[in-house]
Scaffold this motif. Structure first.
Motif, short mmCIF file in Angstrom:
data_model
loop_
_atom_site.label_atom_id
_atom_site.label_comp_id
_atom_site.label_asym_id
_atom_site.label_seq_id
_atom_site.Cartn_x
_atom_site.Cartn_y
_atom_site.Cartn_z
N PHE A 261 0.85 -1.18 0.00
CA PHE A 261 0.00 0.00 0.00
C PHE A 261 0.89 1.23 0.00
CE2 PHE A 261 -3.05 3.08 1.74
CZ PHE A 261 -4.19 2.74 1.01
N TRP B 173 -12.88 9.45 10.47
CA TRP B 173 -13.61 10.72 10.41
C TRP B 173 -15.02 10.62 11.01
CZ3 TRP B 173 -10.72 14.82 9.05
CH2 TRP B 173 -9.53 14.56 8.35
N TYR C 238 -6.39 21.34 6.41
CA TYR C 238 -5.73 20.04 6.60
C TYR C 238 -4.37 20.14 5.90
CZ TYR C 238 -5.56 14.81 6.38
OH TYR C 238 -5.23 13.48 6.48
N ASN D 242 -1.52 0.18 8.18
CA ASN D 242 -2.89 0.68 8.25
C ASN D 242 -3.86 -0.49 8.46
OD1 ASN D 242 -1.78 3.13 7.72
ND2 ASN D 242 -2.62 3.35 5.66
N ARG E 220 -4.26 2.76 12.60
CA ARG E 220 -2.90 2.42 12.17
C ARG E 220 -2.01 2.16 13.37
NH1 ARG E 220 -1.56 8.31 9.32
NH2 ARG E 220 -1.60 9.56 11.21
N TYR F 140 -7.50 17.34 13.60
CA TYR F 140 -7.82 17.44 12.17
C TYR F 140 -9.02 18.36 11.91
CZ TYR F 140 -5.10 13.13 11.37
OH TYR F 140 -4.11 12.19 11.30
N PHE G 17 -9.74 -1.04 1.15
CA PHE G 17 -8.69 -0.21 1.75
C PHE G 17 -9.15 1.16 2.28
CE2 PHE G 17 -6.16 -2.83 -1.34
CZ PHE G 17 -5.49 -3.57 -0.37
N PHE G 18 -10.25 1.69 1.76
CA PHE G 18 -10.58 3.09 2.10
C PHE G 18 -11.86 3.26 2.92
CE2 PHE G 18 -7.64 3.51 -1.40
CZ PHE G 18 -6.89 4.61 -1.04
N TYR H 86 4.76 5.96 0.27
CA TYR H 86 3.44 6.39 0.70
C TYR H 86 3.12 7.79 0.20
CZ TYR H 86 -0.66 6.54 3.75
OH TYR H 86 -1.95 6.59 4.23
N ARG I 250 -5.46 12.33 -1.00
CA ARG I 250 -4.07 12.50 -0.55
C ARG I 250 -3.24 11.26 -0.84
NH1 ARG I 250 -2.69 15.78 3.93
NH2 ARG I 250 -1.62 14.12 5.04
N TYR J 208 -11.55 2.44 6.87
CA TYR J 208 -10.54 3.32 7.48
C TYR J 208 -11.11 4.73 7.61
CZ TYR J 208 -5.88 5.41 8.27
OH TYR J 208 -4.80 6.07 8.80
N THR J 209 -11.71 5.20 6.53
CA THR J 209 -12.21 6.58 6.52
C THR J 209 -13.39 6.73 7.47
OG1 THR J 209 -11.39 6.87 4.30
CG2 THR J 209 -13.09 8.42 5.00
N1 UDP Z 1 -7.08 6.53 4.02
C1 UDP Z 1 -7.77 5.33 3.92
N2 UDP Z 1 -7.07 4.17 4.03
C2 UDP Z 1 -5.74 4.13 4.26
C3 UDP Z 1 -5.05 5.35 4.36
C4 UDP Z 1 -5.76 6.54 4.25
O1 UDP Z 1 -8.97 5.32 3.75
O2 UDP Z 1 -5.15 3.04 4.37
C5 UDP Z 1 -7.86 7.78 3.90
C6 UDP Z 1 -8.38 8.25 5.26
O3 UDP Z 1 -9.60 8.93 5.06
C7 UDP Z 1 -7.30 9.20 5.72
C8 UDP Z 1 -6.92 9.89 4.40
O4 UDP Z 1 -7.01 8.84 3.42
O5 UDP Z 1 -7.76 10.09 6.69
C9 UDP Z 1 -5.56 10.50 4.35
O6 UDP Z 1 -4.61 9.52 4.71
P1 UDP Z 1 -3.22 9.93 5.35
O7 UDP Z 1 -2.47 8.68 5.61
O8 UDP Z 1 -2.58 10.96 4.51
O9 UDP Z 1 -3.70 10.58 6.73
P2 UDP Z 1 -2.93 11.43 7.84
O10 UDP Z 1 -1.52 10.91 7.91
O11 UDP Z 1 -3.04 12.85 7.44
O12 UDP Z 1 -3.71 11.10 9.06
#
Ligand code: UDP
Ligand code: FAD
Length: 393
Positions: A102, A164, A368, A290, A300, A333, A155-156, A189, A178, A159-160
């Motif tokens: 990833f 959030w 952000y 993650n 994570r 955040y 994957f998303f 990454y 991002r 986590y999201t």
């Molecule tokens: N994200 C996700 N899966 C992952 C990594 C990231 O869904 O494995 C999404 C999640 O919404 C996260 C955003 O992408 O808040 C940004 O990820 P990043 O790792 O940049 O977050 P940060 O380090 O800013 O917390």
């Protein structure tokens, strides 16, 4: 000193993070202004603060801080106060009982189909599964339009939702956007060209910056409410939450927070995990793993020693649990979504009417932003302030 005795400084700066300290250095060293930087915490550095924990491991108190930038100006500026240790930040994702390469890349696809593949084959597959959304409007669309629903859900989505407490469809496309998606074997990454850690850590970088700035005074464990009573000043730089400055008069901006659970290991405990980590002095195979599944509450696990390169037998891992801001009082955040942006715009309009006040940084401008973006913002705002008559030398 009596409680109501006031003191004078040219500039009062609220917040000793990147925004506040860079601004202090510039105002003091280039314009010769006296600056007082106050922070309610008991340390400098804001969220980038690092320290040696009880196991002797250099850890990041507020979650991992991976420095990256495409800005020569920012890198040159910070390089006055630190040398760098180049790092290719590597992350994997653990779900369905296995580690996945990833961010999504050719190796991830090979893991998915269980056999070797070429970039062309992966691209053809993506073409067949991606959703036809020419201009993605939110974080769900930005991912499904690139990789389709299966990889989005794997994957998303979870986590999201955990991070959030909102569905990805409610969040700006910039949030999930991002994370890069690649069809080659580049497993880094981050996208930026320059990826490195301050060689001795962030706190040492800040200490050097302060040492090189004679006309600055730092006052810790002092919040804005106390500082405004104590100090008279020509100008205020405010890097705390903009809605707090205005006493939430237009309503509260949403923030998302985290709780960090630190755990240290050494000796036998690590040797027993060697089959997983691949090393007798590490706990997991990568700097960051993650956990997108909703089966676990954390998002994570970070073992920052992989990135700092610290040579020490012990190691510390940090599990990150998403949390409500109301429970932690730590506004980590800003939440990028239409309604919060609209509310911020109203606060911004109030801010523009404030005389001799500059709102700066991730919280002061409700953005952000990464560290390098905040440094760039401070350097740019300094150029604007140079033109202000009341700050003229
Ligand atoms: N994200 C996700 N899966 C992952 C990594 C990231 O869904 O494995 C999404 C999640 O919404 C996260 C955003 O992408 O808040 C940004 O990820 P990043 O790792 O940049 O977050 P940060 O380090 O800013 O917390
Ligand atoms: P902050 O660092 O938040 O500093 C603001 C300071 O103001 C704080 O010290 C606070 O105590 C103080 N303050 C607030 N209100 C008051 C008050 N009323 N009175 C007195 N003091 C007050 N960026 C990256 O580039 N790479 C990363 O990998 C990365 N990872 C991150 C991981 C996490 C979990 C978080 C939360 C952020 C991450 N960031 C990362 C972003 C990075 O932390 C910010 O870009 C940067 O720290 C912003 O600097 P700042 O000075 O604007 O704010």
């Amino acid at each position: 000193m009596s409680a109501c005795e006031t003191h004078t400084t040219d500039v009062l700066i609220v917040g000793a993070g990147f925004a506040g300290l860079v601004m202090a250095e510039r105002l003091s060293n280039e314009l010769g202004l006296s600056c007082v930087v106050v922070d309610k915490r008991d340390h400098i550095g804001g969220n980038a603060y690092d320290y040696y924990d009880h196991a002797g491991v250099l850890v990041h108190k507020y979650g991992p801080h991976y420095f990256r930038s495409n800005s020569k100006k920012v890198i040159d500026y910070l390089s006055q106060y630190t040398e760098w240790r180049p790092v290719e930040y590597r992350v994997s994702s653990y779900t369905e009982g296995q580690y996945w390469s990833f961010p999504i890349n050719l190796t991830t696809y090979e893991q998915l189909i269980g056999k070797p593949a070429t970039s062309a084959e992966f691209e053809a597959w993506l073409e067949s599964v991606r959703e036809d959304i020419p201009t993605p409007q939110n974080s769900e669309e930005v991912i499904t339009s690139q990789v389709g629903r299966e990889l989005y859900e794997k994957f998303f989505k979870g986590y999201t939702q955990k991070q959030w407490k909102r569905d990805p469809s409610e969040l700006d496309s910039s949030v999930c956007g991002r994370v890069p998606i690649r069809t080659n074997r580049d497993e880094r990454y981050l996208r930026e060209e320059f990826q490195a850690m301050p060689k001795e850590g962030y706190t040492v970088l800040f200490e050097k910056l302060i040492k090189a700035t004679p006309n600055v005074e730092i006052e810790l464990e002092q919040d804005w409410e106390a500082a405004r009573e104590k100090w008279t000043y020509k100008h205020l730089i405010f890097t705390g939450p903009i809605d707090a400055y205005f006493n939430y008069s237009l309503g509260k901006l949403p923030y998302r927070s985290l709780k960090f659970e630190h755990e240290s290991f050494q000796g036998n405990e690590l040797e027993e995990r060697e089959s997983v980590s691949g090393s007798p002095t590490h706990w997991q195979p990568e700097m960051q793993v993650n956990y997108p599944s909703l089966d676990v509450d954390f998002t994570r696990i970070v073992e920052i020693k992989h990135a700092t390169g610290q040579k020490i037998e012990a190691t510390t891992i940090v599990r990150e649990y998403p949390a409500d801001y109301e429970d932690t009082a730590e506004p980590y955040y800003p939440v990028p979504m239409a309604s919060s942006k609209a509310l911020y715009k109203q606060y911004e309009a109030l801010a523009q009417k404030e005389e001799n006040v500059t709102f700066l940084g991730r919280l002061g401008t409700y953005r952000y932003y990464n560290m390098d973006q905040v440094v760039a913002m401070a350097l740019k705002q300094f150029e604007n302030l140079k033109k202000e008559a009341h700050l003229a030398p």
